[in-house]
Design a protein around this motif. Sequence first.
Motif, PDB file in Angstrom:
ATOM      1  N   MET A   1       0.693   9.998  -5.855  1.00 43.29           N
ATOM      2  CA  MET A   1       0.209   8.745  -6.379  1.00 43.29           C
ATOM      3  C   MET A   1       0.472   8.727  -7.886  1.00 43.29           C
ATOM      4  O   MET A   1       0.075   9.630  -8.598  1.00 43.29           O
ATOM      5  CB  MET A   1      -1.282   8.626  -6.085  1.00 43.29           C
TER       6      MET A   1
ATOM      7  N   MET B   1      -3.197  -0.246  -4.453  1.00 43.70           N
ATOM      8  CA  MET B   1      -1.791  -0.459  -4.816  1.00 43.70           C
ATOM      9  C   MET B   1      -1.628  -1.235  -6.123  1.00 43.70           C
ATOM     10  O   MET B   1      -0.568  -1.193  -6.733  1.00 43.70           O
ATOM     11  CB  MET B   1      -1.049  -1.162  -3.682  1.00 43.70           C
TER      12      MET B   1
ATOM     13  N   TYR C   1      -1.966   1.928  -8.490  1.00 41.58           N
ATOM     14  CA  TYR C   1      -1.171   3.122  -8.219  1.00 41.58           C
ATOM     15  C   TYR C   1       0.064   2.787  -7.407  1.00 41.58           C
ATOM     16  O   TYR C   1       0.054   1.886  -6.581  1.00 41.58           O
ATOM     17  CB  TYR C   1      -1.994   4.159  -7.453  1.00 41.58           C
ATOM     18  N   LYS C   2       1.127   3.561  -7.650  1.00 43.61           N
ATOM     19  CA  LYS C   2       2.316   3.520  -6.805  1.00 43.61           C
ATOM     20  C   LYS C   2       2.221   4.719  -5.875  1.00 43.61           C
ATOM     21  O   LYS C   2       2.007   5.838  -6.324  1.00 43.61           O
ATOM     22  CB  LYS C   2       3.589   3.616  -7.644  1.00 43.61           C
ATOM     23  N   ILE C   3       2.382   4.469  -4.612  1.00 45.66           N
ATOM     24  CA  ILE C   3       2.305   5.538  -3.628  1.00 45.66           C
ATOM     25  C   ILE C   3       3.695   5.737  -3.048  1.00 45.66           C
ATOM     26  O   ILE C   3       4.376   4.776  -2.697  1.00 45.66           O
ATOM     27  CB  ILE C   3       1.273   5.196  -2.538  1.00 45.66           C
ATOM     28  N   GLN C   4       4.089   6.979  -2.953  1.00 44.79           N
ATOM     29  CA  GLN C   4       5.403   7.324  -2.419  1.00 44.79           C
ATOM     30  C   GLN C   4       5.429   7.115  -0.904  1.00 44.79           C
ATOM     31  O   GLN C   4       4.488   7.484  -0.200  1.00 44.79           O
ATOM     32  CB  GLN C   4       5.717   8.796  -2.704  1.00 44.79           C
TER      33      GLN C   4
ATOM     34  N   PHE D   1       2.432  10.022   3.393  1.00 46.04           N
ATOM     35  CA  PHE D   1       1.976   8.687   3.746  1.00 46.04           C
ATOM     36  C   PHE D   1       2.126   8.434   5.246  1.00 46.04           C
ATOM     37  O   PHE D   1       1.293   7.776   5.852  1.00 46.04           O
ATOM     38  CB  PHE D   1       2.697   7.597   2.943  1.00 46.04           C
TER      39      PHE D   1
ATOM     40  N   ILE E   1      -2.195  -0.702   1.956  1.00 49.59           N
ATOM     41  CA  ILE E   1      -1.268   0.146   1.205  1.00 49.59           C
ATOM     42  C   ILE E   1       0.163  -0.096   1.678  1.00 49.59           C
ATOM     43  O   ILE E   1       1.095  -0.188   0.872  1.00 49.59           O
ATOM     44  CB  ILE E   1      -1.661   1.633   1.323  1.00 49.59           C
TER      45      ILE E   1
END
Length: 181
Positions: free
Chosen positions: A1, A107, A110-113, A118, A161
């Motif tokens: 994150m 979101m 934060y940027k989630i990979q 995930f 997300i």
Amino acid sequence: MVKREKPFKSLIFVLFIIFSLWIILQFLAPLILPEGSVSDLSGSVAVSDNDNVIQNMSLPWNFVYTSGDRLCHQIAERSFFINGNQMSFCARCTAIWLGLAIGLGLMVFYKIQLDEKFLFAIIIGIVPIGIDGVGQLLGFWESTNIIRLITGLLAGVVCGIAIGLIIDEIKTIHIFKNSKK
């Protein structure tokens, strides 16, 4: 994150605001309406079962309850009550809407990979609602509203997300295409 650089300048933020307002309206509706005026909305999905109750409500409450009437079974025993009034959606659907807002809220900041972690989170978030829903449908057990709340929240957060990830991926593809020109 990874922390997002400009959290408030995105489509994700707009969607977060929309879903947050929507869930707030769902909780306000039974509070604002006269106590005990909405008692049993049990019906079927995709059918307007409760027009006789909803037509006497003012805006925006009639819109909230009409949406619930069309999108949810609204079985009274599977719904939460506030102020003596049944909520517009069942416990599971309410939790999914709330989870969507929470997931989109994450979101925003934060940027989630999109990676194996995930993918594991998707499984953890979606499988419980499937097991509970199918088990209940097949008559193996009768779920409780607390279980419906937990499984709906998990699924909603993961879906919120996922919506954010899709938007991020679309932006990345768009930026990549424009940089090649």
